[in-house]
Scaffold this active site. Structure first.
Site, PDB file in Angstrom:
ATOM      1  N   CYS A 262     -46.132  36.522  -0.728  1.00 27.33           N
ATOM      2  CA  CYS A 262     -45.762  35.314  -1.470  1.00 27.33           C
ATOM      3  C   CYS A 262     -45.743  35.540  -2.969  1.00 27.33           C
ATOM      4  CB  CYS A 262     -46.727  34.188  -1.110  1.00 27.33           C
ATOM      5  SG  CYS A 262     -46.578  33.633   0.597  1.00 27.33           S
ATOM      6  N   GLU A 394     -40.331  35.723   3.620  1.00 24.63           N
ATOM      7  CA  GLU A 394     -40.651  34.434   4.240  1.00 24.63           C
ATOM      8  C   GLU A 394     -39.812  33.269   3.715  1.00 24.63           C
ATOM      9  OE1 GLU A 394     -44.794  33.540   4.456  1.00 24.63           O
ATOM     10  OE2 GLU A 394     -45.325  35.484   5.295  1.00 24.63           O
TER      11      GLU A 394
END
Length: 844
Positions: A262, A394
């Site tokens: 992330c 993601e």
């Protein structure tokens, strides 16, 4: 939780929620069940690449600053900011200090007298009397120093005092007692100069402070205050903390994925194009190279400041030092990790693509190239031999991501056709995003797809065969992040059982890395983690030990094998009901539960109070209002309230629901045992972009069903959940919304066999994730001549065992077994991972 027992031969089992769980016999002895393991010992299955197992490093849980990066001074360049963390100031970790009644002021400035454009803030000491300055407390409880060891100090300084300013550098305990002989520096001139020196610790302490005091009046400016242990991994300057690096190296990883996660592709829309001294800029590799004092700092996605002391050069160097393939990940200009934004700026996209091409040149280019020259100037003329590169992480916007990914891939293929460009499949193991991205990747003949998932131990035991059905001619899989959501040995056992399936499918799963890698015990944003540490010690989790066992005993190819299964009986889904919200206010009414034969089990029209409902303190604001049950707190998450009998099975649950405000929709729970074990129908989840059925076991979620239903504010919906055995059918406003059957068996006995060509050994790898011993008849066939003695490595413990700083119940045990033959019996202990290595020469 209610359960029932069934007797199967000598094996006593408890069946709960469809899970087969062996238990102790009445006599207290460990029960035993019999298995068979047939091995085609002369056969050959999938080739296993040397690089199959690797590690994933992300700066989460203070993994870099205060962790793997050996720097001992926190906030060394006074760049901490509220944009990093609401509690930060530019003087976080610094405190005024003085000697002999010294006085002065310490402030942080950001003006045209700064060190450079990216290192903007500096400390300004106004000296009025005696010795005055500041002291740094490092990370965790303090700065760790060890008796007899050397520590290199450096600082950039300037003074407006013509005669110069004497600066004293001391390492002390919190009370001011010296832990090392002081270092004295004479700062001269009003231009920035780097001053260096070395101190030797004369006592050991984990509570140290680095104190800088000056005297003589005038103004002294300081920046980039550093204290570095002389001893780093491989003695690299600006290097890695030795004990952490050694634990990573001991895994013998095939690759290092970095810098995220992330961390790579999150932040604001403007973060992709913000100036490189501003906070919340996306992670961009060019910010992280060159002299450390010229690198920017940045707001870390995980809620703290990151110094970029470990930058791309250090990542490449560390990968090389531990014999691993570097695998960087670059942003695709589409946010992920719960954020849904895409940057539509063609010029910005071209710039990021060019940055990625420059990165490949930095890694592999000759010293005559622009970026190869910069690599050489940093100390590494030879190329780093980059072969794989990931784009994105993601993303929840599959089409937007893939449009941009395609542009990256096309440009890289045109200039560097030897680079494997890795795509991804979103943040989950299933669902609409996953399916759409796999379709796009498959149709475009992408080389490799990065899958991520964090699930319950039960999921890992149930899904060992996940990759058996993957297309052998389609994109290969990089399992870049996976874990079972705790650090108990039971979690490690489930992960180990799953890894046997990864190896069996090594022709499809080419790379795999558990995640995350590191966690500072005082700064935890995510758990589980492989290696834990504080400022004086580090310790390996149970998952580390299982990963290490697999990573250091891979073998060159799979040997075909087949084991018998554990007898299993699957119980129906059972449990109470529940209502919940997530960042949303909602009103529920007319709750009814009826058995399959029509008998009423429960009803509440909220004409009275809510005494039949159980709440969790602090989760939401529930109250009966105007004949409905209302949750009014739009900031609260997971506000689950429950009612009914945990033994209910084969029932219909209906409710009317109205969203009154907030970000999402409804959460209607069934099969509820407790807050960590249930199913819920999540309508309008993920900021009202997706709807799904999620199953939670042991606190870990998995998605069973998903579509794009969205929920309107102010509209009443009729919801009904029909539970029959282990099949569930869901109805929205009278129409069938979806159904699923949750009947996978959590098989506790898993195995895989590989061959080490160099040693001529078979490696029989068996996971027995149950409380029963597994007495196993192993048949190697007649085509091999095995050696009589096997080297045995065993990990064994209780499912709740956890390794800590002070006790490590899960550690490898080395033994010998002298009963190997073409057919032999071996009893694998309860709750164990066992590797048997023995020579096996193919006959004729």
């Amino acid at each position: 939780m209610r359960s029932r027992s069934v007797r199967l031969g000598v094996l006593s089992l408890t069946i709960a929620a469809g899970v087969l769980v062996p238990v102790q016999t009445a006599s207290g002895q460990t029960p035993t069940t019999d298995y068979t393991l047939a091995v085609d010992a002369a056969g050959r299955g999938a080739t296993i690449d040397r690089s199959m197992y690797g590690v994933f490093f992300e700066d989460i849980n203070r993994a870099a600053d205060g962790g793997l990066y050996a720097e001992l001074v926190q906030n060394r360049s006074f760049e901490y900011d509220k944009a990093d963390n609401a509690s930060y100031t530019p003087l976080t970790s610094w405190a005024p200090t003085s000697l002999n009644g010294g006085t002065g002021t310490a402030t942080v400035a950001d003006d045209d007298r700064r060190l450079n454009e990216r290192n903007r803030r500096y400390l300004k000491l106004e000296l009025t009397r005696g010795e005055y300055g500041v002291a740094n407390s490092g990370y965790n409880s303090g700065i760790r120093v060890e008796k007899g060891k050397q520590y290199d100090f450096s600082v950039f300084a300037r003074t407006d005092r013509a005669a110069g300013t004497p600066l004293t550098v001391a390492v002390t305990d919190p009370a001011g007692k010296a832990l090392a002989d002081p270092l004295r520096v004479q700062v001269r001139g009003d231009g920035w100069v780097r001053y260096t020196g070395t101190v030797r610790a004369r006592e050991s302490s984990a509570l140290g402070r680095l104190a800088l005091t000056a005297s003589g009046g005038g103004t002294l400016r300081l920046d980039m205050v550093s204290l570095f242990p002389r001893e780093t991994y491989k003695n690299r300057p600006n290097g890695m903390r030795t004990d952490l690096a050694e634990k990573i190296a001991a895994l013998k990883p095939g690759f290092v994925r970095f810098p995220g996660g992330c961390l790579v592709n999150t932040g604001s829309h403007q973060g992709y194009e913000a100036p490189n001294w501003e906070r919340k800029r996306s992670y961009q590799w060019k910010d992280t190279i060159g002299p450390v004092e010229q690198r920017a700092t940045n707001a870390n996605f995980w809620g703290y400041n990151q110094s970029y002391g470990i930058g791309y050069y250090e990542y490449f160097q560390f990968s090389e030092d531990i014999g691993a393939m570097p695998l960087p990940v670059v942003p695709a200009l589409v946010t992920g990790c719960g954020q849904n934004k895409a940057t539509d700026d063609p010029a910005l996209l071209r710039r990021h693509i060019q940055d990625t091409l420059d990165l490949i040149e930095f890694a592999n280019g000759p010293v005559t190239s622009t970026w190869g020259k910069k690599r050489a100037e940093m100390g590494h003329p030879a190329p780093f031999n980059l072969t794989h590169l990931g784009v994105g992480n993601e993303e929840n916007l599959p089409d937007e991501f893939f449009t941009r990914f395609t542009e990256f891939r096309k440009a890289i293929a045109a200039k560097y056709p030897g680079i494997t460009v890795i795509s991804n499949s979103g943040p989950d193991d299933t669902g609409t995003t996953f399916d759409r991205l796999w379709d796009l990747n498959r149709n475009a003949k992408v080389s490799m797809v990065d899958e991520h998932y964090y699930n319950s131990p039960q999921w890992f035991l149930q899904n060992n065969q996940r990759y058996d059905s993957y297309d052998r001619n389609g994109p290969k899989v990089f399992l870049g992040e996976y874990a079972s959501l705790d650090n108990k040995f039971g979690n490690a056992l489930a992960e180990a059982a799953y890894m046997t399936g990864l190896e069996r499918n090594a022709d499809v799963v080419k790379l795999a890395s558990y995640a995350p890698l590191l966690a500072n015990t005082d700064y935890v944003q995510w758990k589980p983690d492989m290696i834990w540490f504080d400022n004086q010690r580090s310790w390996a989790s149970a998952s580390y030990e299982t990963q290490k066992l697999f990573m250091t005993n891979v073998g060159d190819h799979v040997v075909p094998s087949k084991a018998s299964a554990t007898p299993a009986t699957v119980a129906p889904i059972s449990g109470a009901i529940g209502l919940s919200t997530w960042a949303t206010s909602a009103a529920y009414d007319d709750v009814k539960v009826t058995s399959a034969d029509g008998a009423q089990l429960f009803a509440d029209d909220f004409s009275g109070d809510d005494s039949r409902w159980s709440k969790v303190a602090g989760r939401g604001s529930w109250a009966v209002s105007n004949g409905a049950y209302v949750q009014s707190d739009q900031a609260a998450e997971n506000t689950l309230v429950t009612a009914g009998d945990p033994s209910w099975s084969n029932y219909d649950f209906s409710v009317k629901a109205t969203k009154t405000g907030g970000k999402e929709g409804f959460l209607v729970a069934f099969g509820v045992k407790d807050t960590g074990n249930n199913y819920w129908w999540n309508l309008g989840g993920w900021n009202n972009t997706v709807s799904a059925v999620e199953k939670t076991e042991g606190g870990g979620k998995q998605t069973l069903l998903q579509n794009d239903t969205k929920i309107e504010t102010g509209r009443q919906y009729d919801l009904r959940v029909e539970v029959r055995g282990r099949q569930v059918t869901l109805f929205l406003d009278g129409q069938k919304w979806g159904s699923f059957t949750d009947d996978k068996v959590a098989e506790p006995f898993r195995q895989v066999v590989t061959r080490d060509v160099k040693t001529g050994e078979l490696v029989v790898k068996v996971v027995n994730a149950q409380a029963s011993a597994a007495r196993t008849r192993v048949d190697l066939g007649t085509r091999v001549q095995p050696g009589a003695t096997a080297r045995v490595t065993t990990l064994q413990g209780l499912p709740d065992d956890v390794n800590t700083a002070f006790t490590t119940p899960i550690a490898p045990r080395e033994t010998r077994f002298s009963g190997v033959s073409n057919t032999f019996t071996y009893t694998f202990p309860p709750n164990s991972v066992t590797f048997l290595r023995f020579p096996a020469r193919v006959r004729g």
